[in-house]
Design an enzyme around this catalytic site. Structure first.
Site, PDB file in Angstrom:
ATOM      1  N   ARG A  21       0.792  -1.224   0.000  1.00 29.87           N
ATOM      2  CA  ARG A  21       0.000   0.000   0.000  1.00 29.87           C
ATOM      3  C   ARG A  21       0.828   1.279   0.000  1.00 29.87           C
ATOM      4  O   ARG A  21       0.341   2.314  -0.410  1.00 29.87           O
ATOM      5  CB  ARG A  21      -0.947   0.019   1.201  1.00 29.87           C
ATOM      6  CG  ARG A  21      -2.025  -1.011   1.066  1.00 29.87           C
ATOM      7  CD  ARG A  21      -3.091  -0.899   2.132  1.00 29.87           C
ATOM      8  NE  ARG A  21      -3.818  -2.150   2.175  1.00 29.87           N
ATOM      9  CZ  ARG A  21      -3.543  -3.145   2.990  1.00 29.87           C
ATOM     10  NH1 ARG A  21      -2.572  -3.013   3.873  1.00 29.87           N
ATOM     11  NH2 ARG A  21      -4.219  -4.267   2.938  1.00 29.87           N
ATOM     12  N   VAL A  22       2.043   1.226   0.468  1.00 32.60           N
ATOM     13  CA  VAL A  22       2.773   2.486   0.547  1.00 32.60           C
ATOM     14  C   VAL A  22       4.080   2.509  -0.243  1.00 32.60           C
ATOM     15  O   VAL A  22       4.714   3.533  -0.354  1.00 32.60           O
ATOM     16  CB  VAL A  22       3.093   2.877   2.014  1.00 32.60           C
ATOM     17  CG1 VAL A  22       1.825   3.076   2.798  1.00 32.60           C
ATOM     18  CG2 VAL A  22       3.966   1.839   2.676  1.00 32.60           C
TER      19      VAL A  22
END
Ligand SMILES: Nc1ncnc2c1ncn2[C@@H]1O[C@H](COP(=O)(O)OP(=O)(O)OP(=O)(O)O)[C@@H](O)[C@H]1O
Ligand SMILES: [Mg+2]
Length: 512
Positions: A372-373
């Site tokens: 996600r990051v």
């Protein structure tokens, strides 16, 4: 005033000891062991003790340390840090005056230690200048910065499709024997090969010592042991040590994070950690909840993983990246502990048993994995070729599933399937062979650009190796530049032309 213990239940000696303690008025700072067993001691008195405080229990042959975990009104449940054989009911307990801490610092590098920082490798005693708290508050939002530097694993599927950044927490999850540990070990090895300077910390939770010894040998042979710390616990160690291992190791990692360095910590695995905690909690008579885990098992892992972070510039910009490992049963990621840990990490690499058994290794699921990051942290070079990879692979999986029902396929579909087979083949990667940035970029481009379309699937790996050898031999300078990852690969650029020309030339030698 707390209700006094029912004195009639206790033995005569113990009763006398408690009476004496009450008369002396020392209940604040002195306690008496009332019962002991399974690595847990119950202590009456010691009213000033706080959570995680170190207690000293007197025995015939010296003191045994323990730490306070359950603080009840009239009793403390303490977990012993040594053997419970010598500890008897009636023993005197005092406060050491410290919270549990472990040695931290550069001196730990290259060593195998237990969760209290004592050497297990037969080497000399470790003397550090500093100690770190085993339980520590995580850094607040203001002390953090967004994740933006790559933590290259060297595994093409991960770096290209699910990139991890420094300070990120990426879960590795899957059934038994699906290559979870292999991913973590390759990532450690890659830090040595690519000279990233990242410090590795590997936490073995309840693992056979023979397995750890093999790992140490491998890391030594790869030349990365001197930038590695291993915190090890075996299957026969008390649950208290298994419980402590990840926190102690995190304290060792925080030292580097807080001193402007970058560290990677691997928790192998948190399933065993949760089980050790459950065992300890049941012994401490905490009420069991779902799957008999105590109610705060979520907090057990959230407070641990919160300590991994990318620090703000003001705090020096260091980082601690976490790769926790979770074992699933029959691929069930919706069980209690897996869902907990999924919800407190920034993505997961999901290992599929089916893929593993088909020989597609690393058996990374393209559909169920996510990061996600890490996108911001991916190098420009890998990002510019990685997009085509994910798309090609997902189209292929979709098409392949219904292509098996009919033979009448149009040219375009056929071509996409062919391309997908080659991509799948390309992503197979042996253990202990992490790839550098330029190797990843050149390999992916060879397939996604179509240069390898006529190479038979079975020869893709061979063609890839031949191409990499040729590129390094003929264009070393350009490849070294490509390896910084700083530049996008535009189709019209010089380096793209060079890669394509070489790929096409090499492919000719492999066509049927
Ligand atoms: N990329 C790979 N290529 C070939 N073999 C691999 C690869 N990755 C792992 N293996 C092999 O598969 C086996 C299982 O790997 P590993 O121990 O990493 O799995 P695991 O999921 O951690 O297992 P466990 O659940 O027992 O901890 C090992 O024998 C390992 O050598
Ligand atoms: Mg493993």
């Amino acid at each position: 005033m707390a209700e006094l213990l029912k004195v009639t239940e206790l033995g005569k000696d113990l009763r006398e000891a408690i009476n004496k303690l009450e008369v002396s008025g020392d209940l604040e700072s002195v306690g008496i062991v009332t019962r002991v067993g399974d690595g847990v001691a119950w202590v009456y008195g010691l009213r000033s003790a706080g959570a995680s405080e170190v207690l000293l229990i007197e025995t015939k042959s010296g003191t045994v340390e323990a730490f306070a975990l359950n603080l009840n009104e009239d009793e403390i449940g303490a977990v012993l840090l040594g053997s419970d054989e010598e500890v008897v009911a009636g023993a005197k307990v005092t406060l050491k005056g410290t919270i549990l801490d472990v040695p931290v610092g550069e001196e730990m590098l290259g060593r195998v230690v237990d969760p209290l920082g004592k050497p297990l490798d037969g080497g000399p005693a470790i003397k550090t200048k500093q100690r770190g708290l085993v339980e520590r508050e995580a850094i607040g939002v203001l002390g953090r910065k967004h994740v933006h530097e790559p933590m290259m694993t060297g595994i093409v599927s991960i770096d290209a499709m699910f990139p991890i950044g420094r300070g990120q927490r990426e879960l590795i999850i899957g059934d038994r024997q699906t290559g979870k540990t292999a991913i973590a070990i390759d990532t450690m090895i890659n830090q040595g090969r690519q000279k990233t300077g990242v410090i590795n910390i590997y936490v073995a939770i309840g693992q056979k010592l023979s397995k750890i010894a093999r790992l140490v040998d491998r890391l030594k042979a790869e030349g990365v042991m001197d930038q590695t710390i291993i915190v090890a616990t075996g299957p026969s160690d008390p649950a208290s040590l298994l419980y402590l291992a990840p926190y102690a190791a995190t304290a060792m990692g925080e030292y580097f994070r807080d001193n402007k360095k970058h560290a990677l910590i691997i928790y192998d695995d948190l399933t065993k950690h949760a089980v050790a905690y459950r065992q300890m909690s049941l012994l401490l008579r905490r009420p069991p909840g779902r799957e008999a885990f105590p109610g705060d098992v979520f907090y057990l892992h959230s407070r641990l993983l919160e300590r991994s972070a990318k620090l703000s510039d003001k705090l020096g910009g260091g980082s601690l990246t976490a790769l926790p490992i979770i074992e699933t049963q029959a691929g069930d990621i919706s069980a209690y502990i897996p869902t907990n840990v999924i919800s407190i990490t920034d993505g997961q690499i999901f290992m599929e048993t089916d893929l593993f058994n088909q020989g597609i290794r690393p058996a990374i699921s393209a559909g169920l994995s996510v990061s996600r990051v890490g996108g911001d942290a991916q190098t420009k070079a890998v990002k510019s070729v990685g997009g085509g990879l994910k798309l090609g692979l997902s189209q292929f999986r979709e098409l392949a599933s219904f292509a098996q029902f009919g033979s009448d396929l149009d040219e375009e579909t056929k071509q996409q399937i062919e391309r997908g087979q080659r991509l799948t083949e390309l992503l197979k990667q042996h253990q202990y062979s992490p790839m550098s940035i330029w190797e990843q970029v050149a390999s992916i481009r060879a397939v996604t650009s179509g240069s390898f379309d006529k190479v038979p699937v079975a020869k893709i790996q061979e063609a890839k190796t031949a191409m990499l050898t040729r590129l390094w031999k003929d264009h070393k300078k350009e490849m070294q530049e490509l390896n910084t990852g700083a530049e996008k690969i535009e189709d019209e650029s010089k380096v793209a032309g060079l890669l394509d020309k070489t790929a096409v030339a090499v492919a000719k030698g492999f066509e049927d």
